[in-house]
Design an enzyme around this catalytic site. Structure first.
Site, PDB file in Angstrom:
ATOM      1  N   GLU A 142       0.889  -1.175   0.000  1.00 13.72           N
ATOM      2  CA  GLU A 142       0.000   0.000   0.000  1.00 13.72           C
ATOM      3  C   GLU A 142       0.918   1.214   0.000  1.00 13.72           C
ATOM      4  OE1 GLU A 142      -3.222  -0.015  -0.235  1.00 13.72           O
ATOM      5  OE2 GLU A 142      -3.740  -2.084   0.246  1.00 13.72           O
TER       6      GLU A 142
ATOM      7  N   CYS B 265      -2.290   9.120   2.176  1.00 17.98           N
ATOM      8  CA  CYS B 265      -2.038   8.615   0.818  1.00 17.98           C
ATOM      9  C   CYS B 265      -3.224   8.918  -0.089  1.00 17.98           C
ATOM     10  CB  CYS B 265      -1.791   7.117   0.864  1.00 17.98           C
ATOM     11  SG  CYS B 265      -3.111   6.246   1.730  1.00 17.98           S
TER      12      CYS B 265
HETATM   13  P1  NAD Z   1       7.993   5.257   4.891  1.00 11.73           P
HETATM   14  O1  NAD Z   1       8.049   4.462   3.643  1.00 11.73           O
HETATM   15  O2  NAD Z   1       9.110   6.164   5.197  1.00 11.73           O
HETATM   16  O3  NAD Z   1       7.878   4.284   6.147  1.00 11.73           O
HETATM   17  C1  NAD Z   1       6.833   3.333   6.265  1.00 11.73           C
HETATM   18  C2  NAD Z   1       7.296   2.228   7.199  1.00 11.73           C
HETATM   19  O4  NAD Z   1       8.422   1.590   6.612  1.00 11.73           O
HETATM   20  C3  NAD Z   1       7.759   2.711   8.566  1.00 11.73           C
HETATM   21  O5  NAD Z   1       7.423   1.745   9.526  1.00 11.73           O
HETATM   22  C4  NAD Z   1       9.262   2.789   8.398  1.00 11.73           C
HETATM   23  O6  NAD Z   1       9.964   2.640   9.605  1.00 11.73           O
HETATM   24  C5  NAD Z   1       9.491   1.594   7.503  1.00 11.73           C
HETATM   25  N1  NAD Z   1      10.731   1.662   6.717  1.00 11.73           N
HETATM   26  C6  NAD Z   1      11.383   2.748   6.258  1.00 11.73           C
HETATM   27  N2  NAD Z   1      12.505   2.385   5.602  1.00 11.73           N
HETATM   28  C7  NAD Z   1      12.546   1.035   5.645  1.00 11.73           C
HETATM   29  C8  NAD Z   1      13.446   0.052   5.158  1.00 11.73           C
HETATM   30  N3  NAD Z   1      14.544   0.386   4.479  1.00 11.73           N
HETATM   31  N4  NAD Z   1      13.172  -1.253   5.387  1.00 11.73           N
HETATM   32  C9  NAD Z   1      12.067  -1.614   6.062  1.00 11.73           C
HETATM   33  N5  NAD Z   1      11.168  -0.736   6.550  1.00 11.73           N
HETATM   34  C10 NAD Z   1      11.407   0.565   6.344  1.00 11.73           C
HETATM   35  O7  NAD Z   1       6.589   6.007   4.866  1.00 11.73           O
HETATM   36  P2  NAD Z   1       5.988   6.978   5.962  1.00 11.73           P
HETATM   37  O8  NAD Z   1       6.675   8.300   5.838  1.00 11.73           O
HETATM   38  O9  NAD Z   1       5.931   6.321   7.304  1.00 11.73           O
HETATM   39  O10 NAD Z   1       4.468   7.104   5.470  1.00 11.73           O
HETATM   40  C11 NAD Z   1       4.070   7.954   4.470  1.00 11.73           C
HETATM   41  C12 NAD Z   1       3.930   7.208   3.164  1.00 11.73           C
HETATM   42  O11 NAD Z   1       3.025   6.125   3.337  1.00 11.73           O
HETATM   43  C13 NAD Z   1       3.342   8.056   2.063  1.00 11.73           C
HETATM   44  O12 NAD Z   1       3.998   7.779   0.867  1.00 11.73           O
HETATM   45  C14 NAD Z   1       1.894   7.572   2.007  1.00 11.73           C
HETATM   46  O13 NAD Z   1       1.250   7.787   0.778  1.00 11.73           O
HETATM   47  C15 NAD Z   1       2.056   6.143   2.301  1.00 11.73           C
HETATM   48  N6  NAD Z   1       0.802   5.561   2.787  1.00 11.73           N
HETATM   49  C16 NAD Z   1       0.122   4.720   1.956  1.00 11.73           C
HETATM   50  C17 NAD Z   1      -1.087   4.195   2.370  1.00 11.73           C
HETATM   51  C18 NAD Z   1      -1.855   3.264   1.490  1.00 11.73           C
HETATM   52  O14 NAD Z   1      -2.745   2.603   2.003  1.00 11.73           O
HETATM   53  N7  NAD Z   1      -1.558   3.177   0.197  1.00 11.73           N
HETATM   54  C19 NAD Z   1      -1.601   4.531   3.630  1.00 11.73           C
HETATM   55  C20 NAD Z   1      -0.874   5.400   4.438  1.00 11.73           C
HETATM   56  C21 NAD Z   1       0.342   5.911   4.004  1.00 11.73           C
END
Ligand code: NAD
Length: 502
Positions: free
Chosen positions: A271, A305
């Site tokens: 997602e 998102c």
């Molecule tokens: P992010 O990708 O920075 O982090 C998301 C999660 O991944 C966090 O738990 C983070 O610690 C982890 N993470 C980061 N780097 C990682 C790695 N190298 N390996 C494993 N895990 C890792 O995103 P964010 O800033 O927390 O959230 C915002 C983003 O999420 C936006 O792009 C938003 O659109 C998206 N989002 C999507 C949905 C959906 O349902 N499509 C819902 C909510 C948020």
């Protein structure tokens, strides 16, 4: 725009905040026990409205992640054999408990994430609904039995839990993003290792405690909050006992996890990011469109998102729509989410606010006009003015990238075909919003635009009973709806020889 001050009366006292924070477990949940990190590591969680530390949590190391998978793996076989009714009732009890604790979950999210309390309560209702929805789905995961077309052999198809799952959640919807994964995994009979975002892990900690109170056996749900995301995902994605990774977060991180997951051919649910178009046709009810625009843009301060990222308005109504929209945005009250008057909270951190301002500045430099807002708000916390940008030139970065803030760029289009073309000019394909009184037009456009979700005259479309998810670089798989449980099951076919053959 109004800014609330700390001097305004808040229904939430510092004592209330302290008592709630003291009730949140600070350890790692592994095999039903709350533990310190194996290396003694910790990390702090901050209030984005004040910049102050709220809590210090154990920070899982790689060894702890493996210990969590040990527990998930050990629990998997017996959990898979647990009666669906038993799993359903655990989810239903969890729904009742989370709902009864609405005020606690809401305040916790407001404290660690910043959203206004009223919105946080809305997220509790939405997030809890996944527990109720999947408690109902648990007992209705049908397979099938049929006679083969040749008329002799029989075909039996059954669903089995996929096995231990790694669940990784973002910071923006701390409860709903966890329940959207945990509830279908419980329904399907999977065990889990949950890694919440380090910016907002407290809600997941309290949620996990609540799941245990609802009767979840030890080892089924393990929680490894950590300052090092890759320290958790790295060893687990290499471990052949892990069978699935379900990730919600940004597209770049999702791509990296997909590449890592490919080594063991893991099931993935992704997602990812969005760049939602909000299309207003000239025959739309403009007041309803403005109301919808406010909801689609400003829910979660734009940090969603599904947030409307590009406002595409038909030329003949663009001026009127933009004027009304800017007036509504200018009237919003910004402040700490615990203040009753607050409608817009802070952004998650200073970096997020800088990113939003850089996009606004670049758009203005390229010829856009800030009709309201356009700047950060001074003081403690990471506040940004609700902003409407007019005359945004096509090709501006703000139209291509997730803004993730309270900023609405408006552009115009001439014809229905233009609207479709502009909407599809994005690598993302998550949510989209269409406003028109002509239902045939809405259906026609929905068929042509490449988005996993479309709202017809609706600014909020998320619903536990609906399949949430995107196409293109917005991801793979669906959460919620009847599709949600399928993300956590595998299909097994059993071929049965002709029972009449001697
Ligand atoms: P992010 O990708 O920075 O982090 C998301 C999660 O991944 C966090 O738990 C983070 O610690 C982890 N993470 C980061 N780097 C990682 C790695 N190298 N390996 C494993 N895990 C890792 O995103 P964010 O800033 O927390 O959230 C915002 C983003 O999420 C936006 O792009 C938003 O659109 C998206 N989002 C999507 C949905 C959906 O349902 N499509 C819902 C909510 C948020």
């Amino acid at each position: 725009m109004t800014v609330t001050s700390a001097a305004m009366t808040s229904s939430v006292t510092p004592q209330h905040e302290a008592a709630l924070l003291a009730s949140v477990p600070t350890g790692l949940l592994i095999n039903g026990e709350w533990r310190e990190a194996s290396d003694g590591g910790t990390f702090d969680v901050y209030d984005p409205a004040t910049g102050k530390v709220l809590a210090t949590l154990a920070s899982a190391a790689s060894e702890d992640a493996v210990a969590a998978l040990d527990a998930a793996d050990a629990a998997q076989a017996s959990w898979a054999r647990t009666a669906p009714r038993v799993r359903a009732e655990i989810l239903r009890r969890a729904f009742d408990l989370v709902t009864a604790r609405t005020e606690d979950f809401a305040l916790l999210m407001t404290l660690e994430m910043g959203k206004p309390l009223a919105e946080a309560r809305g997220e509790v209702a939405y997030g809890a609904e996944f527990l109720r929805w999947f408690s109902e789905e648990t007992v209705r995961d049908y397979g099938r039995y049929l006679t083969s077309p040749e008329g002799k052999n029989k075909i039996l198809v059954q669903h089995k839990p996929v096995g231990p799952c790694l669940l990784i959640t973002p910071w923006n919807f701390p409860l709903a993003m966890a329940t959207r994964k945990v509830a279908p995994a419980v329904a399907a009979g999977c065990t889990m290792v949950l890694k919440p975002a380090k910016l907002t892990p407290l809600t997941s900690q309290l949620f996990a405690k609540t799941m245990m109170e609802a009767g979840l056996p030890a080892g089924v749900l393990n929680v490894v909050s950590s300052a090092s995301a890759s320290g958790i995902s790295g060893p687990l994605l290499k471990d052949s006992r892990l069978r699935k990774v379900s990730f919600t977060g940004s597209t770049p991180v999702g791509k990296r996890l997909m590449a890592d997951a490919a080594q063991n051919v893991l099931r993935t649910s992704m997602e990812l990011g969005g760049n939602a178009p909000f299309i207003v046709f000239e025959d739309a009810d403009l007041d309803k469109a403005v109301e919808g625009a406010m909801a689609a843009k400003m829910r979660n301060m734009g940090e969603a998102c599904t947030a409307a990222n590009r406002f595409l308005v038909q030329e003949s109504v663009a001026q009127e729509f933009t004027r009304k929209f800017a007036t509504a945005m200018a009237a919003l009250t910004t402040g700490r989410g615990t203040e009753p008057a607050t409608q817009v909270g802070p952004l998650i951190d200073g970096g997020a606010r800088d990113d939003v301002h850089a996009l606004v500045t670049a758009a203005v430099d390229a010829g856009a006009t800030a009709l309201t807002g356009g700047a950060p708000i001074d003081g403690p916390g990471y506040f940004y003015q609700p902003t409407v940008l007019g005359n945004v030139p096509n090709g501006a970065a703000i139209l291509d990238q997730e803004i993730f803030g309270p900023v609405a760029p408006v552009t115009t289009f001439a014809t229905e075909a233009d609207a479709v073309r502009l909407a599809n000019t994005s690598e993302y394909g998550l949510a989209s919003y269409l406003y028109s009184r002509d239902f045939n037009k809405l259906l026609r456009v929905a068929e042509q635009i490449e988005f996993g979700m479309v709202g017809f005259n609706a600014g909020v479309i998320s619903n536990a009973a609906a399949p949430f998810g995107g196409v293109k670089q917005s991801g793979l798989g669906r959460e919620g709806g009847t599709e949600g449980i399928a993300e956590y099951t595998t299909t097994q076919y059993i071929g049965i020889a002709d029972p009449y053959a001697s």
